[in-house]
Scaffold this motif. Structure first.
Motif, PDB file in Angstrom:
ATOM      1  N   LEU A   1     -17.171 -29.238  -5.845  1.00  0.00           N
ATOM      2  CA  LEU A   1     -15.608 -29.187  -4.625  1.00  0.00           C
ATOM      3  C   LEU A   1     -16.424 -29.191  -3.107  1.00  0.00           C
ATOM      4  CD1 LEU A   1     -12.677 -28.665  -6.843  1.00  0.00           C
ATOM      5  CD2 LEU A   1     -12.977 -30.700  -5.523  1.00  0.00           C
ATOM      6  N   GLN A   2     -15.968 -29.253  -2.215  1.00  0.00           N
ATOM      7  CA  GLN A   2     -16.283 -29.261  -1.037  1.00  0.00           C
ATOM      8  C   GLN A   2     -15.093 -28.984  -0.386  1.00  0.00           C
ATOM      9  OE1 GLN A   2     -19.703 -29.172  -0.552  1.00  0.00           O
ATOM     10  NE2 GLN A   2     -19.645 -29.359  -2.373  1.00  0.00           N
ATOM     11  N   ARG A   3     -14.214 -28.856  -0.659  1.00  0.00           N
ATOM     12  CA  ARG A   3     -12.775 -28.900   0.332  1.00  0.00           C
ATOM     13  C   ARG A   3     -12.130 -27.761  -0.359  1.00  0.00           C
ATOM     14  NH1 ARG A   3     -11.012 -31.292   4.526  1.00  0.00           N
ATOM     15  NH2 ARG A   3     -11.975 -33.379   4.385  1.00  0.00           N
ATOM     16  N   PRO A   4     -11.018 -27.135   0.571  1.00  0.00           N
ATOM     17  CA  PRO A   4     -10.355 -26.083  -0.482  1.00  0.00           C
ATOM     18  C   PRO A   4      -9.006 -26.363  -1.025  1.00  0.00           C
ATOM     19  CG  PRO A   4     -10.704 -25.681   2.092  1.00  0.00           C
ATOM     20  CD  PRO A   4     -11.376 -26.549   1.807  1.00  0.00           C
ATOM     21  N   LEU A   5      -9.359 -26.365  -2.547  1.00  0.00           N
ATOM     22  CA  LEU A   5      -7.675 -26.436  -2.836  1.00  0.00           C
ATOM     23  C   LEU A   5      -6.598 -25.292  -2.760  1.00  0.00           C
ATOM     24  CD1 LEU A   5      -8.798 -28.938  -5.419  1.00  0.00           C
ATOM     25  CD2 LEU A   5      -8.400 -29.504  -3.865  1.00  0.00           C
ATOM     26  N   ALA A   6      -6.103 -24.196  -2.250  1.00  0.00           N
ATOM     27  CA  ALA A   6      -6.119 -23.666  -2.426  1.00  0.00           C
ATOM     28  C   ALA A   6      -4.393 -23.223  -1.902  1.00  0.00           C
ATOM     29  CB  ALA A   6      -6.449 -21.543  -1.889  1.00  0.00           C
ATOM     30  N   GLY A   7      -3.475 -23.370  -3.007  1.00  0.00           N
ATOM     31  CA  GLY A   7      -2.315 -23.795  -2.465  1.00  0.00           C
ATOM     32  C   GLY A   7      -1.852 -25.417  -2.358  1.00  0.00           C
ATOM     33  N   ARG A   8      -2.928 -26.014  -2.040  1.00  0.00           N
ATOM     34  CA  ARG A   8      -2.342 -27.304  -2.091  1.00  0.00           C
ATOM     35  C   ARG A   8      -2.067 -27.825  -3.649  1.00  0.00           C
ATOM     36  NH1 ARG A   8      -7.230 -28.439   2.506  1.00  0.00           N
ATOM     37  NH2 ARG A   8      -6.038 -27.763   4.067  1.00  0.00           N
TER      38      ARG A   8
ATOM     39  N   ILE B   1       3.414 -37.033  -3.438  1.00  0.00           N
ATOM     40  CA  ILE B   1       2.447 -36.258  -2.465  1.00  0.00           C
ATOM     41  C   ILE B   1       2.951 -35.804  -1.344  1.00  0.00           C
ATOM     42  CG2 ILE B   1       0.279 -36.449  -4.553  1.00  0.00           C
ATOM     43  CD1 ILE B   1      -0.721 -38.731  -2.112  1.00  0.00           C
ATOM     44  N   ASP B   2       1.864 -35.044  -0.525  1.00  0.00           N
ATOM     45  CA  ASP B   2       2.186 -34.877   1.012  1.00  0.00           C
ATOM     46  C   ASP B   2       1.094 -35.747   1.661  1.00  0.00           C
ATOM     47  OD1 ASP B   2       0.920 -32.452   0.312  1.00  0.00           O
ATOM     48  OD2 ASP B   2       2.608 -31.223   0.306  1.00  0.00           O
ATOM     49  N   ASP B   3       1.052 -35.438   2.725  1.00  0.00           N
ATOM     50  CA  ASP B   3      -0.701 -35.639   3.240  1.00  0.00           C
ATOM     51  C   ASP B   3      -1.683 -34.394   3.485  1.00  0.00           C
ATOM     52  OD1 ASP B   3       0.852 -38.192   4.664  1.00  0.00           O
ATOM     53  OD2 ASP B   3       0.939 -37.117   6.212  1.00  0.00           O
ATOM     54  N   ASP B   4      -1.095 -33.088   2.851  1.00  0.00           N
ATOM     55  CA  ASP B   4      -2.290 -32.256   2.175  1.00  0.00           C
ATOM     56  C   ASP B   4      -2.603 -32.341   1.261  1.00  0.00           C
ATOM     57  OD1 ASP B   4      -2.199 -29.999   4.154  1.00  0.00           O
ATOM     58  OD2 ASP B   4      -1.085 -28.720   3.526  1.00  0.00           O
ATOM     59  N   THR B   5      -2.322 -32.783   0.416  1.00  0.00           N
ATOM     60  CA  THR B   5      -3.206 -33.808  -0.943  1.00  0.00           C
ATOM     61  C   THR B   5      -4.499 -33.829  -0.519  1.00  0.00           C
ATOM     62  OG1 THR B   5      -0.766 -34.177  -1.659  1.00  0.00           O
ATOM     63  CG2 THR B   5      -3.101 -34.840  -2.879  1.00  0.00           C
ATOM     64  N   VAL B   6      -4.638 -33.164  -1.597  1.00  0.00           N
ATOM     65  CA  VAL B   6      -6.410 -33.170  -1.770  1.00  0.00           C
ATOM     66  C   VAL B   6      -6.145 -34.155  -3.287  1.00  0.00           C
ATOM     67  CG1 VAL B   6      -9.580 -32.650  -1.962  1.00  0.00           C
ATOM     68  CG2 VAL B   6      -7.077 -31.013  -0.378  1.00  0.00           C
ATOM     69  N   ALA B   7      -7.683 -35.574  -2.522  1.00  0.00           N
ATOM     70  CA  ALA B   7      -7.257 -37.214  -3.976  1.00  0.00           C
ATOM     71  C   ALA B   7      -9.097 -36.460  -3.857  1.00  0.00           C
ATOM     72  CB  ALA B   7      -7.609 -37.946  -2.469  1.00  0.00           C
TER      73      ALA B   7
ATOM     74  N   HIS C   1      -9.684 -31.495 -14.255  1.00  0.00           N
ATOM     75  CA  HIS C   1      -7.722 -30.786 -14.080  1.00  0.00           C
ATOM     76  C   HIS C   1      -8.257 -29.261 -14.360  1.00  0.00           C
ATOM     77  CE1 HIS C   1      -4.052 -29.700 -15.293  1.00  0.00           C
ATOM     78  NE2 HIS C   1      -3.673 -30.623 -15.053  1.00  0.00           N
ATOM     79  N   ARG C   2      -9.009 -28.736 -15.128  1.00  0.00           N
ATOM     80  CA  ARG C   2      -9.405 -27.119 -15.787  1.00  0.00           C
ATOM     81  C   ARG C   2     -10.025 -26.781 -14.263  1.00  0.00           C
ATOM     82  NH1 ARG C   2     -13.831 -23.778 -15.682  1.00  0.00           N
ATOM     83  NH2 ARG C   2     -15.008 -25.374 -16.251  1.00  0.00           N
ATOM     84  N   LEU C   3     -11.263 -27.511 -13.679  1.00  0.00           N
ATOM     85  CA  LEU C   3     -11.929 -26.890 -12.078  1.00  0.00           C
ATOM     86  C   LEU C   3     -11.246 -26.964 -11.271  1.00  0.00           C
ATOM     87  CD1 LEU C   3     -15.180 -29.246 -12.759  1.00  0.00           C
ATOM     88  CD2 LEU C   3     -15.163 -26.211 -12.950  1.00  0.00           C
ATOM     89  N   VAL C   4      -9.943 -27.802 -10.799  1.00  0.00           N
ATOM     90  CA  VAL C   4      -9.016 -28.111  -9.547  1.00  0.00           C
ATOM     91  C   VAL C   4      -8.109 -26.716  -9.655  1.00  0.00           C
ATOM     92  CG1 VAL C   4      -9.641 -30.193  -9.089  1.00  0.00           C
ATOM     93  CG2 VAL C   4      -7.631 -29.629 -10.194  1.00  0.00           C
ATOM     94  N   ARG C   5      -7.853 -26.304 -11.090  1.00  0.00           N
ATOM     95  CA  ARG C   5      -6.765 -25.935 -10.716  1.00  0.00           C
ATOM     96  C   ARG C   5      -7.108 -24.157 -10.751  1.00  0.00           C
ATOM     97  NH1 ARG C   5      -0.881 -26.702 -11.596  1.00  0.00           N
ATOM     98  NH2 ARG C   5      -1.023 -24.859 -11.280  1.00  0.00           N
ATOM     99  N   ASP C   6      -9.116 -23.904 -11.363  1.00  0.00           N
ATOM    100  CA  ASP C   6      -9.452 -22.903 -11.063  1.00  0.00           C
ATOM    101  C   ASP C   6      -9.560 -22.653  -9.767  1.00  0.00           C
ATOM    102  OD1 ASP C   6      -9.707 -22.670 -13.842  1.00  0.00           O
ATOM    103  OD2 ASP C   6     -11.267 -22.703 -14.059  1.00  0.00           O
ATOM    104  N   ALA C   7      -9.840 -24.142  -8.593  1.00  0.00           N
ATOM    105  CA  ALA C   7     -10.246 -23.588  -7.267  1.00  0.00           C
ATOM    106  C   ALA C   7      -8.290 -23.254  -6.481  1.00  0.00           C
ATOM    107  CB  ALA C   7     -10.745 -24.831  -6.977  1.00  0.00           C
ATOM    108  N   GLY C   8      -7.807 -22.803  -7.204  1.00  0.00           N
ATOM    109  CA  GLY C   8      -6.463 -22.749  -6.570  1.00  0.00           C
ATOM    110  C   GLY C   8      -5.116 -23.838  -6.134  1.00  0.00           C
ATOM    111  N   ALA C   9      -5.489 -25.490  -6.578  1.00  0.00           N
ATOM    112  CA  ALA C   9      -4.341 -25.979  -6.602  1.00  0.00           C
ATOM    113  C   ALA C   9      -3.256 -25.607  -7.061  1.00  0.00           C
ATOM    114  CB  ALA C   9      -5.226 -27.796  -7.169  1.00  0.00           C
ATOM    115  N   SER C  10      -2.206 -25.831  -5.853  1.00  0.00           N
ATOM    116  CA  SER C  10      -0.842 -25.307  -6.791  1.00  0.00           C
ATOM    117  C   SER C  10      -0.233 -26.244  -7.044  1.00  0.00           C
ATOM    118  CB  SER C  10       0.171 -25.388  -5.383  1.00  0.00           C
ATOM    119  OG  SER C  10       0.272 -26.826  -4.777  1.00  0.00           O
ATOM    120  N   ARG C  11      -1.096 -27.188  -7.173  1.00  0.00           N
ATOM    121  CA  ARG C  11      -0.185 -28.870  -8.701  1.00  0.00           C
ATOM    122  C   ARG C  11      -2.068 -29.679  -8.507  1.00  0.00           C
ATOM    123  NH1 ARG C  11       4.566 -32.484  -7.503  1.00  0.00           N
ATOM    124  NH2 ARG C  11       3.149 -32.414  -5.705  1.00  0.00           N
TER     125      ARG C  11
END
Length: 177
Positions: A89-96, A32-38, A115-125
């Motif tokens: 979720l409150q934080r943007p996940l797009a591309g993260r 992971i990196d520091d842009d990762t959202v836990a 897992h589905r919800l974070v993917r639907d929110a645009g998480a890259s992974r």
């Protein structure tokens, strides 16, 4: 219902829990990196997410934090068979990268829905980390990317896991059988 006079059988001590969290952070930090959202799954995942994000910081990873409140049990010992989103979720996940963190995978419904919800929110992974993995997830369940402990087929309490809302705050993991 839990009998408050009968203590749970200790399966993992507080020290064993802490060691497993540190070991898991060492596994997760390189991917992971520091842009990762836990993304903590409330309410049970709060204890593990708090400890894991601090352990990740000790590994040099300073993740962002968010939470999802999903409910699939209520105060029952068996899953209701569906997930209700009580807080999104409150934080943007797009591309993260999103790291979904939960205390236990039991049926797997909550973790799969998160897992589905974070993917639907645009998480890259979307990665998943659980403290305990029970031996019977449903066919619909995803396999967690990171597991701290392969749990026995017992009713677990402590370290976020509860019995009708009780015993979550135990610093160890116990069983009620």
């Amino acid at each position: 219902m839990t009998d408050p006079h009968v203590p749970p059988v200790v399966l993992l001590t507080e020290e064993e829990v802490a060691r497993r969290v540190e070991d898991l952070a060492r596994q997760i930090a390189p991917v992971i990196d520091d842009d990762t959202v836990a993304v903590c799954l409330l309410t049970g995942g709060l204890w593990f997410a708090s400890d894991l994000t601090r352990a990740l910081a000790r590994q040099g990873r300073h993740v962002r934090f968010d939470a999802l409140w999903l409910a699939s049990y209520g105060d029952e010992r068996a899953s209701l068979g569906r997930c209700e989103v009580r807080a999104d979720l409150q934080r943007p996940l797009a591309g993260r990268t999103a790291l979904v963190i939960d205390d236990v995978i039991d049926t797997g419904l909550s973790l799969s829905e998160a897992h589905r919800l974070v993917r639907d929110a645009g998480a890259s992974r979307a990665l998943t980390a659980v403290f305990a993995s029970k031996p019977w997830p449903t066919k619909r369940a995803i396999v967690p990317d990171f597991v701290a402990w392969e749990a026995p087929a017992r009713y677990l309490v402590g370290y976020g896991m509860d019995s009708a809302g009780a015993l979550r705050g135990l610093p160890y993991i116990g069983a009620l059988d």
